[in-house]
Design a protein around this motif. Structure first.
Motif, PDB file in Angstrom:
ATOM      1  N   THR A 111       0.838  -1.200   0.000  1.00 29.82           N
ATOM      2  CA  THR A 111       0.000   0.000   0.000  1.00 29.82           C
ATOM      3  C   THR A 111       0.874   1.252   0.000  1.00 29.82           C
ATOM      4  O   THR A 111       0.621   2.207  -0.747  1.00 29.82           O
ATOM      5  N   GLU A 112       1.911   1.250   0.825  1.00 32.00           N
ATOM      6  CA  GLU A 112       2.829   2.382   0.896  1.00 32.00           C
ATOM      7  C   GLU A 112       3.479   2.636  -0.464  1.00 32.00           C
ATOM      8  O   GLU A 112       3.559   3.777  -0.933  1.00 32.00           O
ATOM      9  N   ILE A 115       0.875   4.058  -2.999  1.00 31.06           N
ATOM     10  CA  ILE A 115       0.562   5.467  -2.767  1.00 31.06           C
ATOM     11  C   ILE A 115       1.668   6.361  -3.314  1.00 31.06           C
ATOM     12  O   ILE A 115       1.413   7.388  -3.962  1.00 31.06           O
ATOM     13  N   GLN A 118       1.369   6.458  -6.963  1.00 32.14           N
ATOM     14  CA  GLN A 118       0.184   7.215  -7.358  1.00 32.14           C
ATOM     15  C   GLN A 118       0.418   8.715  -7.297  1.00 32.14           C
ATOM     16  O   GLN A 118      -0.192   9.461  -8.068  1.00 32.14           O
ATOM     17  N   HIS A 160      -7.980   3.005  -8.620  1.00 35.74           N
ATOM     18  CA  HIS A 160      -6.521   3.067  -8.594  1.00 35.74           C
ATOM     19  C   HIS A 160      -5.953   2.852 -10.000  1.00 35.74           C
ATOM     20  O   HIS A 160      -5.023   3.552 -10.428  1.00 35.74           O
ATOM     21  N   LEU A 223      -3.574  12.240  -1.017  1.00 37.60           N
ATOM     22  CA  LEU A 223      -2.950  10.922  -1.084  1.00 37.60           C
ATOM     23  C   LEU A 223      -2.153  10.612   0.184  1.00 37.60           C
ATOM     24  O   LEU A 223      -2.138   9.469   0.652  1.00 37.60           O
ATOM     25  N   THR A 224      -1.507  11.632   0.760  1.00 36.05           N
ATOM     26  CA  THR A 224      -0.763  11.418   2.001  1.00 36.05           C
ATOM     27  C   THR A 224      -1.708  11.049   3.136  1.00 36.05           C
ATOM     28  O   THR A 224      -1.444  10.129   3.916  1.00 36.05           O
ATOM     29  N   TRP A 227      -3.020   7.559   2.611  1.00 31.10           N
ATOM     30  CA  TRP A 227      -1.977   6.608   3.016  1.00 31.10           C
ATOM     31  C   TRP A 227      -2.063   6.343   4.517  1.00 31.10           C
ATOM     32  O   TRP A 227      -2.112   5.190   4.971  1.00 31.10           O
TER      33      TRP A 227
END
Length: 272
Positions: A111-112, A115, A118, A160, A223-224, A227
């Motif tokens: 996931t990290e 992101i 992305q 996504h 997005l941050t 995350w």
């Protein structure tokens, strides 16, 4: 053929050396996708090896997905022409195996990584003023809190992928797709109650608005925060999943208002 085996390479492992030479020839463009390699007889003569040794080297290239064999008239070894989907699937398979940790502990790491990638995709989407129709369609679907968890997760996954496509960069799309496929092959233990869906929806709307409005800073912030939410989300013990939820921001009409005419300033007596 552009490269030959050095004397130092022949002794320890001829198979690896031959495979390395042919791989270099493919990756540097000496043989293009779809090209047929020289015949086994020609390659054996060139490398001064037996047919079994050559076939083992070709087998390694086949296992790496670089070549494929065809039988019959006009057959032989051909450089593969993978589609973007095939490339993503192969990367996803290898990535899943390479990063596998106990108890699916590698999912947060995926996931990290997704992101971070992305963020680059989103900034390119802003620069290229990408069409976000696909993102809006998924946001509309996610706004219906009556859909089941499987349909919601499928919509998030498609969003996504749509964000990666919006970058207009084929390489980033392939990498993003492989990460997304690897990440979403793992079913998270947590469910998706209404309050959690509303938070996801809020971030997704901000991302879409940021692209449409050309605001890279808003994108990075959304997005941050997404995350952090994905890494840490959980329900408090005894919390009601159907409690009052956060209202996501509305999709805005992002057409810029026309520039108004400036009213000329009347000269003052001092300025005359």
């Amino acid at each position: 053929m552009s490269t030959e085996i050095s004397p130092d390479e022949r002794a320890p492992d001829r198979v690896s050396a031959i495979a390395s030479v042919l791989q270099d020839n493919i990756l540097t463009g000496h043989y293009a996708p779809g090209d047929r390699l020289p015949s086994e007889a020609d390659l054996c003569a060139h490398f001064k090896v037996s047919r079994p040794t050559l076939r083992e080297a070709l087998g390694r290239l086949t296992a790496r997905g670089l070549i494929m064999s065809r039988r019959g008239a006009g057959g032989g070894a051909f450089v593969t022409q993978p589609t973007a989907t095939q490339a993503s699937e192969q990367i996803a398979t290898l990535l899943s195996l390479a990063t596998r940790l106990e108890n699916n502990a590698h999912r947060p790491l995926l996931t990290e990584t997704r992101i971070q990638l992305q963020m680059g995709c989103a900034e390119l989407a802003v620069l290229r003023k990408a069409d976000i129709g696909d993102l809006r369609a998924e946001i509309d679907l996610q706004s219906d809190f009556s859909i089941d968890d499987a349909e919601f997760v499928a919509s998030v996954r498609r969003m996504h992928l749509a964000l990666a496509e919006a970058s207009g960069n084929a390489s980033m799309s392939v990498l993003a797709q492989s990460l997304i496929e690897t990440e979403y092959a793992i079913t998270p233990k947590d469910g998706y109650p209404t309050r959690v869906r509303a938070r996801f929806l809020s971030y997704h709307v901000r991302i879409a608005n940021g692209i449409a409005g050309g605001r890279a800073e808003d994108l990075r912030a959304a997005l941050t925060e997404l995350w952090g939410f994905e890494q840490n989300r959980h329900l408090e013990p005894g919390e009601d999943p159907n409690a009052q939820v956060e209202r996501p921001p509305r999709m805005r009409d992002l057409r810029l208002p026309p520039v108004q005419r400036l009213t000329p300033i009347e000269p003052t007596e001092e300025g005359t």
